[in-house]
Design an enzyme around this catalytic site. Structure first.
Site, PDB file in Angstrom:
ATOM      1  N   SER A 142       0.806  -1.223   0.000  1.00 34.85           N
ATOM      2  CA  SER A 142       0.000   0.000   0.000  1.00 34.85           C
ATOM      3  C   SER A 142       0.835   1.267   0.000  1.00 34.85           C
ATOM      4  CB  SER A 142      -0.935  -0.003   1.215  1.00 34.85           C
ATOM      5  OG  SER A 142      -0.197  -0.030   2.416  1.00 34.85           O
ATOM      6  N   LYS A 157      -6.209   3.606   8.870  1.00 35.25           N
ATOM      7  CA  LYS A 157      -5.227   4.522   8.317  1.00 35.25           C
ATOM      8  C   LYS A 157      -5.706   5.972   8.379  1.00 35.25           C
ATOM      9  CE  LYS A 157      -3.146   1.107   5.209  1.00 35.25           C
ATOM     10  NZ  LYS A 157      -2.860   0.725   3.820  1.00 35.25           N
TER      11      LYS A 157
END
Length: 1055
Positions: free
Chosen positions: A892, A935
């Protein structure tokens, strides 16, 4: 969508008879179709009596509309029975008087499943015949939709009169713009073509699967495919659909040759026939009938056909998944798969046999059986617990030996109790193997000397067996869903997904109680960071369900015998924790919490491979049987020695990280993800729950002015600067420090508090000291003699379930002098440090290739791109991720690494308040990632202002906003997602300006507004449009696949 939403011209008929089809609730009458409906004598008499009393009804307006239907000539008629002419006499005896009275009359037929009974279909009675001694069959020709002005609820077979509102559809169509009508007609043509293509493809693949040499036999094992095949190959459907599609082809060719409103109107009539034939649900047909306006009707038709097509796409996708699994499976796994299918078939066959037996039973026998079962049920319910046995001796198997045993041990109360237990084994519904074993052991015990060591071991065994509450269950009190919801909201803040799932289970329990069916409880796995309330909510669930609560801590469990028990051959052997929980709860249906299931010491890796070997067995493998509803009804503890039923136990498991749980074990549980709390959530939890709790625990609630408060700014500073976690455990510790400080002040000031007992922001340092070290802010601060180029903020998902900011730093360390001019393609050289994993190393290589590709192809509109490319390839760079003691890995960070390299190539800095996440491909595509909610919370915690999110994660953003605010999307349909402004909610709730990005070419202008990309050539534009259309057709499948595939590839770094 299709037409402009203007108010259509209405035609109102004064009083039209209305009838609710309560005898055939699944039937939805649609215009243009003939229906033969059988009514019993009572309903038939009601219809006849109504028209007797209203002989003067005027149907001129409806007759006028029926004449308008000449445009419908040539369209196939889809009937529920073989078509007959209206004037043709049936072989059945005609009922002259009813036929004469009802013929050519009009009735508005309302579906029995209608919610508001405000929409029906005006139908003409074309025939009446006797269908039996007490029933009539009335044939209706459906004409036009109608809105009922005065609907009647609970009509109970009565016919009543009401004003009917109808729209002049032909005049409305003529008033429309030609372009709009043409565009809408093309949309209908495309939808019908897609339906035909899916039907043809499915039938072809299914028939191919029937061949012996086919590779698609798995299609035959899927219930969905078999159901579709039977529905789509019925003779009635095939003949009707062939007629409809033939007419559709004719209309389509005619429309292409000479488009006109008359042909478009025929298409509007044709979709009524298609909906009447297509195997869709009654609710979908009802929704289509209720669309009185033309634009709403077309939109509904497109939606329903898209849903119908989606069934085939999902079937083909699931079939592909099964085939991949089957190709890589072992012989044993294949055998188990086929065995489960055969077992399911056996259950269905048995159900069919039972149904046939019930049909053969006489009404008297059935009634007596029902009365008997009700009597037994009432007898067995006694108080909080109920026993399905009595203590009277009815088993005569031990009649001879029991008398001698009673003489020898008559004064021994313990043996007398064991003896009574042995006599009631059948009433206790103990497994047959257990009955044999216990009777055998009791005989051995009876023949032993009381002072022998073996006798003491046997008595200890029976003591444990008698403690197991066989056939004893907690009485299920009446479930109040609203009260249960209030109880859960009172005990816990947030946790919307868990509460929703538990309320669904309560609704299922309530329905099972009404049906006298116990059912099987779910096995839930609550996954989330520490301190979010996973363990505590299980206690609330036990309270709501009126079940005894037991907790088994699996952290550090390394021996299978801890769960299954020790065999009786060992000295000091005992039963396992599961049986012990049943003994302590006193019932066979407690709530057992398996805490920290991801911490169990397992020899089975996440993918099912072996991780270690040892002689103590694998506790994770033992959990496979305990947590499998298909196996735990016969769970065998090594100490007990016979199967024990665990099927009514409600297991709730908790975990912080599911990546450490083996796939077979994870497959047995329903995973519910619990995200971390936002700052606003923590403030609400702290003020409403934690602070009052600590005040009460420390006794300040009994002191004068002891109920102190804190200002909103104080709460914000406490949460944001003194805690750095997703849960609230640290927050609870900090609040307890403040309360203890207040207690000290109270004692030091002679048991006195000031009147203004409110904590201000500047007082926090007095109770808590200095706040946490802002390490990330220091990393983002300006450093003398250093460049801002090459510094990018990524986002990480940590192994403890939290999120954070991951900073990537790149500096130039010199030129690669060994690089020859002809080998510039090999440069630049990038050295990486920071304890990075293999996947991150691959992301660096991919990002380097993407940057070189963009510069080499001269995509950026800058005058010196070629020069920048040459300089970039000659240099050496050093990439570092701070906090090198922590391992970091995952895909990611691809977008962040690529942007950092592009910053070095273009010599342009990046906004330090910008962060991003997303996997990148060699073509520059930004793929969706997992752990997005965590996140985003990490980005907010570390003070970020802007964030780039992959476009494929839009559903995750909407779901995340639902966690923060349950009013965002409580009861909306999927088509309404396009109207949800989730990005504004992200900014409102988190203070983050979020932006969706599809590829790196979307990112560059957003990061550097002065950079422009060169326009695409005509060839590149055509290629891009083709790919875009292809992606749109696969978006629903790809989104689900990407989300699942990336959920396990998140960052593992810890902060």
């Amino acid at each position: 969508m299709f037409f402009q939403k203007k108010k259509q011209e209405r035609l109102t008929e004064y009083i039209c008879p209305c009838l609710t089809l309560s005898n055939v609730k699944s039937l939805v009458v649609l215009p243009g179709v003939r229906y033969d409906i059988t009514f019993d004598k009572q309903m038939s008499d009601n219809i006849i009596e109504y028209f007797k009393q209203h002989r003067d009804l005027n149907f001129d307006t409806i007759k006028k509309i029926e004449l308008e239907m000449h445009l419908n000539e040539g369209v196939p008629t889809s009937k529920l029975v073989p078509p007959t002419k209206e004037s043709t006499k049936s072989d059945k005896s005609m009922v002259t008087y009813p036929n004469f009275l009802l013929l050519n009359k009009y009735v508005c037929l309302i579906p029995g499943k209608s919610l508001d009974y405000a929409t029906g279909c005006i139908s003409k009675i074309v025939n009446v015949t006797r269908d039996g001694p007490d029933s009539y069959m009335i044939s209706f020709k459906a004409i036009r939709r109608g809105g009922i002005v005065t609907p009647l609820y609970n009509s109970d077979g009565q016919i009543w009169g009401s004003d009917i509102i109808m729209f002049n559809e032909w005049n409305k169509l003529n008033d429309m713009h030609v372009e709009k009508v043409n565009w809408g007609t093309l949309q209908l043509i495309d939808c019908i073509d897609q339906v035909e293509q899916h039907i043809l493809e499915f039938n072809s693949r299914y028939r191919n699967a029937l061949k012996s040499n086919s590779k698609e036999h798995m299609l035959l094992l899927t219930p969905l495919s078999n159901t579709l095949y039977f529905q789509l190959n019925k003779e009635q459907f095939k003949s009707s659909w062939n007629l409809i599609f033939t007419q559709f082809q004719s209309l389509k060719n005619e429309y292409i040759t000479k488009g006109s409103n008359e042909i478009s109107y025929k298409f509007l009539k044709l979709i009524d026939f298609i909906m009447s034939v297509l195997p869709t649900s009654s609710l979908q047909k009802l929704e289509f009938l209720s669309a009185l306006e033309l634009d709403a009707r077309v939109e509904t038709f497109i939606k329903i056909t898209n849903d119908f097509n989606q069934i085939f796409e999902q079937l083909f996708f699931s079939l592909e998944y099964i085939n991949k699994y089957y190709e890589g499976a072992s012989t044993l796994e294949k055998a188990n798969l086929i065995a489960n299918q055969l077992r399911s078939l056996k259950v269905f066959i048995q159900d069919i046999k039972n149904a046939n037996k019930q049909k053969l039973m006489t009404p008297t026998t059935t009634r007596q059986k029902s009365i008997t079962s009700q009597t037994n049920e009432k007898t067995n319910s006694t108080g909080k617990f109920y026993h399905k046995y009595n203590n009277k001796t009815s088993d005569k198997e031990y009649s001879d030996n029991e008398e001698s045993d009673e003489d020898e041990y008559g004064s021994n109360d313990e043996l007398s109790q064991i003896k009574k237990f042995i006599h009631s084994l059948k009433q206790l519904k103990i497994h047959k193997d257990g009955q044999k074993l216990l009777k055998k052991d009791f005989k051995r015990l009876s023949s032993m000397t009381p002072t022998s060591a073996e006798c003491q071991v046997m008595r200890n065994y029976f003591d444990i067996i008698l403690d197991i509450p066989f056939n004893k269950y907690t009485h299920q009190k009446e479930i109040n869903i609203l009260q249960s919801k209030r109880q859960l909201d009172k005990d816990h803040f947030g946790l919307y997904s868990v509460k929703k799932r538990l309320l669904e289970y309560l609704c299922v329990l309530k329905l099972n109680d009404q049906l006298n069916d116990m059912g099987k409880p779910p096995i839930l796995l609550l996954v989330g960071p520490p301190g979010v309330g996973k363990t505590s909510i299980a206690k609330s669930v036990a309270t709501v369900l009126n079940r005894n609560y037991q907790r088994i801590s699996l952290g550090g469990v390394h021996d299978e015998s801890d769960l299954r028990g020790h065999r009786r051959t060992y000295v000091g052997s005992m039963c396992g924790n599961v049986i012990n929980s049943l003994r302590k709860s006193g019932t066979m249906n407690p709530l057992i919490l398996l805490d920290e299931i991801d911490k169990v010491a397992s020899s089975m890796g996440p993918n099912g491979g072996t991780r270690r070997s040892g002689g103590h067995g694998d506790p994770a493998a033992a959990l496979l049987e305990i947590l499998d509803p298909e196996q735990n009804f016969s769970f065998t503890d090594h100490f007990v020695g016979f199967p024990v039923d665990l099927s009514q136990v409600l297991f709730i498991c908790t975990a912080n990280d599911i990546t450490s749980i083996s796939k077979p074990l994870l497959d047995r549980m329903e995973v519910i993800n619990i995200p971390g709390y936002t700052i606003e959530d923590k403030i609400q939890i702290g003020s409403q729950f934690l602070l009052p709790k600590q005040i009460k625990l420390n006794g300040l609630n009994k002191c004068e002015n002891g109920q102190f408060t804190m200002t909103l700014r104080t709460w914000e500073l406490l949460v944001s600067e003194y805690t750095r976690e997703s849960g609230v455990r640290s927050l609870q510790r900090e609040i307890s420090k403040i309360v203890r400080g207040k207690v000290s002040e109270y004692i030091e000031n002679d048991n006195h508090f000031p009147k203004d007992n409110e904590i201000k922001p500047n007082q926090l340092i007095k109770y808590l000291g200095f706040p946490l070290h802002p390490i990330t802010k220091e990393l983002l601060s300006t450093i003398p003699y250093s460049s801002r180029n090459g510094i990018v903020n990524g986002l990480s998902y940590n192994s403890d379930g939290t999120g954070g900011v991951l900073i990537f730093e790149i500096i130039e360390v010199g030129e690669n002098r060994n690089l020859e001019k002809d080998n510039m393609m090999e440069g630049p050289h990038v050295k990486s440090t920071g304890n990075l994993g293999n996947i991150l190393q691959e992301s660096i290589d991919i990002g380097l290739s993407v940057v070189k590709s963009i510069l080499q192809r001269d995509i950026i509109d800058l005058p010196n791109v070629k020069e920048l490319y040459c300089q970039f390839t000659k240099k050496q760079f050093h990439l570092h991720v701070p906090m090198g003691s922590i391992s970091k890995d995952g895909p990611s960070a691809g977008m962040a690494i690529t942007l950092a390299l592009m910053s070095m190539a273009l010599q342009k800095p990046i906004d330090p308040m910008l962060c991003m996440t997303g996997e990148i491909t060699l073509r520059g595509k930004i793929l969706p990632i997992g752990g997005l909610k965590e996140k985003l919370l990490g980005a907010k915690m570390y003070g970020m202002k802007r964030v780039f999110i992959p476009q494929g994660n839009r559903n995750d953003v909407i779901e995340g906003m639902m966690y923060l605010d349950d009013s965002v999307l409580p009861n909306k349909e999927m088509e309404d997602l396009n109207h949800v402004n989730e990005l504004s909610l992200v900014y409102e709730k988190m203070g983050l300006q979020a932006t969706y990005v599809k590829d790196i070419y979307d990112v560059l202008p957003l990061v550097w507004p002065d950079i422009k990309l060169k326009p695409l050539t005509q060839e590149e534009h055509n290629l891009s449009e083709g790919k875009k259309n292809h992606e749109m057709s696969l978006s629903s499948t790809n989104t689900t696949t990407n989300n699942n595939s990336n959920s396990n590839n998140a960052m593992t770094s810890k902060f």
